[in-house]
Design a protein around this motif. Structure first.
Motif, PDB file in Angstrom:
ATOM      1  N   GLN A  13       0.032  -0.943  -0.151  1.00 60.79           N
ATOM      2  CA  GLN A  13      -0.357   0.096   0.371  1.00 60.79           C
ATOM      3  C   GLN A  13       0.642   1.050   0.219  1.00 60.79           C
ATOM      4  O   GLN A  13       0.710   2.123  -0.823  1.00 60.79           O
ATOM      5  CB  GLN A  13      -1.120   0.130   1.179  1.00 60.79           C
ATOM      6  N   GLU A  14       2.326   0.996   0.557  1.00 65.84           N
ATOM      7  CA  GLU A  14       2.956   2.263   1.174  1.00 65.84           C
ATOM      8  C   GLU A  14       3.612   2.283  -0.851  1.00 65.84           C
ATOM      9  O   GLU A  14       3.675   4.067  -0.473  1.00 65.84           O
ATOM     10  CB  GLU A  14       3.370   2.274   2.143  1.00 65.84           C
ATOM     11  N   ALA A  15       3.685   1.453  -0.740  1.00 67.00           N
ATOM     12  CA  ALA A  15       4.246   1.661  -2.907  1.00 67.00           C
ATOM     13  C   ALA A  15       3.928   2.066  -3.895  1.00 67.00           C
ATOM     14  O   ALA A  15       4.534   3.398  -4.341  1.00 67.00           O
ATOM     15  CB  ALA A  15       5.575   0.632  -2.793  1.00 67.00           C
ATOM     16  N   ALA A  16       2.641   1.752  -3.389  1.00 62.51           N
ATOM     17  CA  ALA A  16       1.875   1.857  -4.485  1.00 62.51           C
ATOM     18  C   ALA A  16       1.209   3.095  -4.351  1.00 62.51           C
ATOM     19  O   ALA A  16       1.080   4.123  -5.291  1.00 62.51           O
ATOM     20  CB  ALA A  16       0.127   1.268  -4.116  1.00 62.51           C
ATOM     21  N   ASP A  17       0.985   4.026  -3.285  1.00 60.99           N
ATOM     22  CA  ASP A  17       0.795   5.127  -3.215  1.00 60.99           C
ATOM     23  C   ASP A  17       1.887   6.100  -3.431  1.00 60.99           C
ATOM     24  O   ASP A  17       1.799   6.803  -3.998  1.00 60.99           O
ATOM     25  CB  ASP A  17       0.126   5.560  -1.492  1.00 60.99           C
ATOM     26  N   TYR A  18       3.296   5.679  -3.095  1.00 64.77           N
ATOM     27  CA  TYR A  18       4.077   6.346  -3.627  1.00 64.77           C
ATOM     28  C   TYR A  18       4.546   6.323  -5.330  1.00 64.77           C
ATOM     29  O   TYR A  18       4.540   7.431  -5.718  1.00 64.77           O
ATOM     30  CB  TYR A  18       5.325   6.375  -3.300  1.00 64.77           C
ATOM     31  N   ALA A  19       4.401   5.179  -5.501  1.00 63.52           N
ATOM     32  CA  ALA A  19       4.220   4.962  -7.040  1.00 63.52           C
ATOM     33  C   ALA A  19       3.699   5.672  -8.335  1.00 63.52           C
ATOM     34  O   ALA A  19       3.956   6.581  -9.061  1.00 63.52           O
ATOM     35  CB  ALA A  19       4.297   3.872  -7.711  1.00 63.52           C
TER      36      ALA A  19
END
Length: 303
Positions: A197-203
Motif C-alpha cells: 500500500q505504501e509503495a503503490a501510493d508513492y508510485a
C-alpha cells in the motif's frame, strides 16, 4: 556517469563459494553471517531462464531494491547491512568491476517457504483463478469484475516457492498457516499489505500503477521478521503507466510482461531452452526497466 559495465549473464567469483544460482540472482557466502547477492542481467519468463540477457537489468533491479529497502524501514527491517563495500570481499579488481552496481551485502537469514504476493488489481493468474472460481486464492470477490479491475482492497495471495524451472503454486491463507503457524502467517500478511500500500501510493504519484507484487521474508535467530531478496522491482511486480491504464485490457507495462507478450507470439512450448530474444525486443525491454527506475527514484543515471 561512468561507462556501463559489461552485460553479466552469469557470475563466477573466484574467492567466494556459490550457494545458489537462481533465475536472476547468484548467491554467495561471505562468511557465517553475511551473503553477497549478485543480480545478473538474466531474464526469465514462464519459469524459464531465457538465453539473451537484458543490458543494465541487474543494475536497475539492484538500485530499485535499495531504494525501497531504505524507504520501507519504517514498516519492517530488511536484509541489507550497513557496510556494502566490496573491497575486502572481492580482492580481484577485475571481478569487482564486473559487479559494479549489481551487488547487495546482506545478513544470512532463514527464508520463509512462501512468496508473499499482494494484488491490487485483477490480472494474471489471479484473474484466471477469479474467472474459474469467483475468488483469488480462496478470497471471494464481487461478481462481474473485468480484467485489470482495481480490487476493493489489496489482497494477500501467497504462493509456494518453486525450484528453478518449476512453477509457483498459489495457496490459500489456511495453507499459509499450516506452513508458517498462525502468528507468523498473520504478521507476514499484514506486513506485505502495508508494504504494497505504501509503495503503490508513492508510485501512483509518479505515474506508475503497481498492479501486484511479491515479497520474500526471512527470520533471524531471534525470529525477527526481515524483508529479503528484492523489493518492488519490475521483475517482482507489474508496473503499469497510469496514462495508458484501461479496464478490460492487459495494460502495457514497465516490467517483463513485454517479454511475455512477445514470447506468446513465438512457436515455443514454454520449456527450456527459451528462444533467443531479438535486438529490438531487448532494446525496448531495457528502456522499460530504465524508465521504471527513473520514475520511481527520480534519478536519471545508474550509479
Amino acid at each position: 556517469m561512468l561507462p556501463a559495465p559489461p552485460v553479466l549473464l552469469e557470475s563466477n567469483l573466484s574467492h567466494l563459494p556459490l550457494l545458489h544460482r537462481g533465475k536472476v540472482r547468484d548467491l554467495y557466502a561471505i562468511d557465517a553471517h553475511r551473503l553477497l547477492i549478485v543480480t545478473t542481467d538474466r531474464i526469465s519468463a514462464f519459469d524459464v531462464i531465457l538465453p539473451t540477457p537484458i543490458p543494465d537489468k541487474g543494475r536497475v533491479l539492484t538500485a530499485i531494491s535499495r531504494f525501497w529497502f531504505d524507504r520501507t524501514l519504517n514498516i519492517v527491517p530488511n536484509q541489507l547491512l550497513a557496510d556494502q563495500s566490496l573491497d575486502a570481499i572481492i580482492p580481484d579488481p577485475a571481478e569487482r568491476a564486473l559487479l559494479q552496481g549489481r551487488t547487495l551485502v546482506t545478513k544470512r537469514l532463514k527464508a520463509l517457504p512462501i512468496e508473499a504476493v499482494v494484488r491490487g488489481y485483477l490480472i494474471g493468474s489471479g484473474y484466471k483463478d477469479y474467472k474459474t472460481t469467483g475468488a483469488v486464492c480462496g478470497i471471494a470477490l464481487p461478481v462481474g469484475l473485468p480484467l485489470a479491475a482495481k480490487l476493493p482492497e489489496p489482497l494477500f495471495t501467497p504462493a509456494t516457492k518453486a525450484a528453478v524451472g518449476d512453477h509457483d503454486e498459489n495457496i490459500d491463507f489456511d495453507t499459509t498457516i499450516d506452513l508458517l503457524g498462525k502468528p507468523l502467517a498473520e504478521q507476514v500478511r499484514e506486513t506485505a499489505i502495508r508494504l504494497y500500500q505504501e509503495a503503490a501510493d508513492y508510485a501512483l504519484e509518479r505515474g506508475i500503477i503497481i498492479a501486484d507484487t511479491k515479497f520474500e521474508f526471512g527470520l533471524d535467530d531471534q525470529n525477527q521478521l526481515y524483508l529479503i531478496d528484492e523489493a518492488l522491482t519490475p521483475d517482482s511486480s507489474r508496473f503499469w503507466p497510469v496514462d495508458q491504464y484501461r479496464v478490460g485490457i492487459s495494460p502495457p507495462s514497465y516490467d517483463k510482461q513485454f517479454i511475455r507478450d512477445w514470447l506468446e507470439t513465438q512457436d515455443w512450448d514454454k520449456t527450456a531452452p527459451g528462444p533467443v530474444i531479438p535486438p529490438d525486443i531487448v532494446t525496448q525491454t531495457r528502456a522499460r526497466y530504465l524508465e521504471a527506475y527513473q520514475r520511481l527514484t527520480g534519478n536519471t543515471d545508474l550509479e
